[in-house]
Structures are given as structure tokens and as C-alpha cells.
Design a protein around this motif. Structure first.
Motif, PDB file in Angstrom:
ATOM      1  N   LYS A   2       0.840  -1.191   0.000  1.00 34.96           N
ATOM      2  CA  LYS A   2       0.000   0.000   0.000  1.00 34.96           C
ATOM      3  C   LYS A   2       0.880   1.249   0.000  1.00 34.96           C
ATOM      4  O   LYS A   2       1.907   1.301   0.680  1.00 34.96           O
ATOM      5  N   ILE A   4       0.584   5.843  -0.493  1.00 37.21           N
ATOM      6  CA  ILE A   4      -0.216   7.049  -0.676  1.00 37.21           C
ATOM      7  C   ILE A   4       0.298   7.744  -1.923  1.00 37.21           C
ATOM      8  O   ILE A   4       1.481   8.094  -2.008  1.00 37.21           O
ATOM      9  N   LEU A  17      -5.003   6.238  -1.265  1.00 35.53           N
ATOM     10  CA  LEU A  17      -4.376   4.954  -0.957  1.00 35.53           C
ATOM     11  C   LEU A  17      -4.447   4.063  -2.186  1.00 35.53           C
ATOM     12  O   LEU A  17      -5.527   3.845  -2.749  1.00 35.53           O
ATOM     13  N   GLN A  18      -3.296   3.536  -2.620  1.00 35.47           N
ATOM     14  CA  GLN A  18      -3.230   2.694  -3.808  1.00 35.47           C
ATOM     15  C   GLN A  18      -2.332   1.490  -3.549  1.00 35.47           C
ATOM     16  O   GLN A  18      -1.633   1.416  -2.540  1.00 35.47           O
ATOM     17  N   GLU A  19      -2.352   0.539  -4.463  1.00 36.60           N
ATOM     18  CA  GLU A  19      -1.480  -0.641  -4.426  1.00 36.60           C
ATOM     19  C   GLU A  19      -0.372  -0.491  -5.457  1.00 36.60           C
ATOM     20  O   GLU A  19      -0.614  -0.050  -6.581  1.00 36.60           O
ATOM     21  N   TYR A  93       5.809   7.408   1.861  1.00 37.16           N
ATOM     22  CA  TYR A  93       4.435   7.105   2.272  1.00 37.16           C
ATOM     23  C   TYR A  93       4.039   5.742   1.709  1.00 37.16           C
ATOM     24  O   TYR A  93       3.182   5.628   0.834  1.00 37.16           O
ATOM     25  N   SER A  94       4.645   4.699   2.209  1.00 42.02           N
ATOM     26  CA  SER A  94       4.400   3.367   1.663  1.00 42.02           C
ATOM     27  C   SER A  94       4.795   2.299   2.677  1.00 42.02           C
ATOM     28  O   SER A  94       5.455   2.591   3.678  1.00 42.02           O
ATOM     29  N   GLU A  95       4.387   1.065   2.405  1.00 47.51           N
ATOM     30  CA  GLU A  95       4.679  -0.033   3.326  1.00 47.51           C
ATOM     31  C   GLU A  95       6.112  -0.525   3.196  1.00 47.51           C
ATOM     32  O   GLU A  95       6.671  -1.070   4.154  1.00 47.51           O
ATOM     33  N   LEU A 301      -1.435   5.605   7.903  1.00 49.27           N
ATOM     34  CA  LEU A 301      -1.025   5.932   6.534  1.00 49.27           C
ATOM     35  C   LEU A 301      -2.197   6.386   5.681  1.00 49.27           C
ATOM     36  O   LEU A 301      -2.093   7.365   4.930  1.00 49.27           O
ATOM     37  N   GLU A 302      -3.344   5.695   5.814  1.00 48.09           N
ATOM     38  CA  GLU A 302      -4.489   6.014   4.958  1.00 48.09           C
ATOM     39  C   GLU A 302      -5.101   7.382   5.273  1.00 48.09           C
ATOM     40  O   GLU A 302      -5.921   7.897   4.499  1.00 48.09           O
TER      41      GLU A 302
END
Length: 324
Positions: A2, A4, A17-19, A93-95, A301-302
Motif C-alpha cells: 500500500k 499514498i 491509498l493505492q497498491e 508514504y508506503s509499506e 497511513l491512509e
């Protein structure tokens, strides 16, 4: 993973929020499983379409600093499971993020991931500008504008801890009290008092050795007036305007240096040198709590859009953090 993403230039609501695919690391790089990411003013400017990411960095994912755990490593120092914080050129901004291992530092002893994520962007910025460019020496006096920003609270503490006197400008009496407790000798509410006259009075017209300015505009002439002989004005932003008035005769007669920097586009070798200095001089002061991270609030994050709105309100003192 995930992330941003900035879906288009605009206000906070353009963050979504995107993949995305987890990035693949190259030689000397590490992959970090992100636990927390710092929110910084350049993220706002990038979201607005005014601060494009450097080549090789995700153009639509903001984020200049993270803390987390090494998930993969092609770097000789770092191994899987190490807890680190890292300075990025974007994509925080990511996992997961990939970054040169040279831009990583260990999470200081006793600090959480949230606290560690508040460090890299501000501490790297303060070190390169005040200590490297400014050639700070113990006993110097330093004026830091925006004393309760992330950079401000870092600069006040770092300069104080290294033997300097700090003066700062803030936007309320509450903020003035806070930075005074952090070590500022004089905190001036710019909405009430004129910082030039206040500092001249406090220093018996001597002024200061170094000024770190993120405001620009009509602060510029006052900054020039406040600098001592061979003083340095160092610009890191121009929130009030990119054009300022400079009295060139004062620059010449006082042998002043007017300069500035942007850290983001610099190469990894440059950032590695800063990291080495921070680990040697500043990280021990974080471990023994001579210097403390200042985290104002945290958001999942979201909820990055809400974090951006808070930063734009300027009500915060210290850092705003996203948690993953």
C-alpha cells in the motif's frame, strides 16, 4: 504494498491509498519494511505540483524519511531485522521503501519507530546547513526562524547541545514557552514583536553569527541587519516569497555570506557524510536524552490527507508522523 499517491496536483484530498509492486533493490541498497514515516513541508509542495521528485524516485509518492526494519539488504553494514531510520529522496508514504544503505542510521537507543521517523529529514538538514555550511563553532549565536517546526525544534536542541546560543521566532506565546524549555535563549512571537529589534536589544546590538531562514521575503533585510561581521545567512525555504531585499554594501562591509541549499537532489555520498557526522555527534545525545524527538501527532497511513491539513494549519509543534 500500500502507498499514498498524489493523484493530481492539488489540495490534501488528492492523496489516495493505492497498491503498488514492492520495489527491487540494487547493489548497496536495502529494502525497509516501514513502520512510520515523517510528514514534511516539501511533501505539501510536491503535492501541489511545485516540487518534482528527482529522477529515479517515484514521482507521485511523497515522503522523505522513514523508520522500520530491514527486510532485504545488499549493503555490507545492514542485515535483515536491523532497526533503522533513513533519509529518502521520496516514496516514504508506503509499506516498503528502497534506499541506499549509506542513508540509513540505527534507531537511537530507547526511541520508538515513531520517534525515529521524525529524525532524518530535519536532522540531516540542520547538520548540513548550520554545522557544515554555517561552520558552527561552540559559543556562536544562531537565529532559527520557525522555531517550532520540525527543523526548528531539531536546530534549537542541536545548537544548544553543541554549545551555542539560540534565538528563534515563533507564532504564539505557547510556542515561545515550548522552545524556551528546549533550550532557546530568546523566543520571539513574530505576531507581536519585531524580531530584529528584540534581538538587537538582547545582544546589545551585537547580533548573531548564523541565521537559518525558511521564511524569505521581507525577513531578508532584517536578517542582513542582524548578522555580525563574517556572519552567514543560510536559506532553506522561502515561504513568504522568493524575492528579498539585500543591502549589498552591508554584505561587503561586514563580509557576509548569503547562501542556501536543497538536500533532496544531493547524491548518496554527500548524504553518507552527513549520516556519519550525525551518528558520531548527535545520536549519542538522543540516546542519553540530551536531545529529545518532538512528535506532535500521528496518523495512520491512509489518513495522510488529514496529516497534510494539520501541517498546513501550522498549529503543530514538532513533527507529524504517519504510522504503517
Amino acid at each position: 504494498m500500500k502507498v499514498i499517491s498524489i493523484t493530481q496536483p492539488g489540495a490534501a484530498e488528492v492523496l489516495a491509498l493505492q497498491e503498488r509492486d514492492i520495489p527491487e533493490i540494487k547493489e548497496n541498497e536495502v529494502l525497509i519494511s516501514v513502520k512510520a514515516a515523517g510528514v514534511n513541508r516539501p511533501d505539501i509542495i510536491q503535492r501541489e505540483g511545485k516540487y518534482p521528485a528527482p529522477d529515479g524516485v517515484p514521482a507521485d509518492i511523497p515522503g522523505l524519511e522513514v523508520a522500520g526494519v530491514i527486510d532485504e539488504s545488499n549493503h555490507p553494514r545492514w542485515k535483515v531485522g536491523d532497526k533503522v531510520c533513513a533519509l529518502l529522496s521520496g516514496g516514504g508514504y508506503s509499506e516498503f521503501v528502497k534506499v541506499s544503505g549509506d542513508q540509513c542510521l540505527p534507531v537511537p537507543e530507547g526511541l520508538s519507530f515513531i520517534e525515529a521517523a521524525s529524525l532524518p529529514e530535519t536532522y540531516f538538514t540542520v547538520w548540513t546547513n548550520i554545522f557544515d555550511i554555517g561552520q558552527f563553532q561552540s559559543g556562536n549565536s544562531v537565529l532559527v526562524h520557525g522555531g517550532t517546526s520540525g527543523i526548528g525544534v531539531a536546530a534549537v536542541q542541536m545548537v544548544s547541545a553543541m554549545g551555542g546560543k539560540v534565538f528563534t521566532t515563533v507564532g504564539s506565546s505557547e510556542k515561545a514557552d515550548f522552545v524556551s524549555k528546549l533550550g532557546a535563549e530568546l523566543a520571539i512571537n513574530y505576531k507581536v514583536d519585531d524580531f530584529e529589534s528584540e534581538i538587537k536589544e538582547h545582544t546589545h546590538k551585537k547580533g548573531v553569527n548564523i541565521i537559518l531562514d525558511m521564511i524569505g521575503g521581507d525577513y531578508t533585510a532584517k536578517n542582513i541587519n542582524l548578522l555580525q561581521v563574517e556572519g552567514k545567512l543560510i536559506m532553506i525555504n522561502a515561504m513568504q516569497g522568493r524575492m528579498g531585499q539585500v543591502d549589498l554594501l552591508k554584505v561587503m562591509s561586514k563580509r557576509l555570506t548569503v547562501t542556501g541549499s536543497t538536500l533532496r537532489p544531493r547524491d548518496s555520498d554527500f548524504k553518507k557524510a552527513i549520516a556519519n557526522n550525525l551518528e558520531k555527534h548527535i545520536w549519542p545525545l538522543l540516546a542519553d536524552q540530551t536531545i529529545i524527538p518532538v512528535v506532535y501527532d500521528e496518523f495512520p497511513l491512509e489518513e495522510a490527507a488529514e496529516a497534510h491539513r494539520m501541517m498546513e494549519s501550522s498549529q503543530h509543534i514538532g513533527k507529524i508522523i504517519l504510522t504503517v
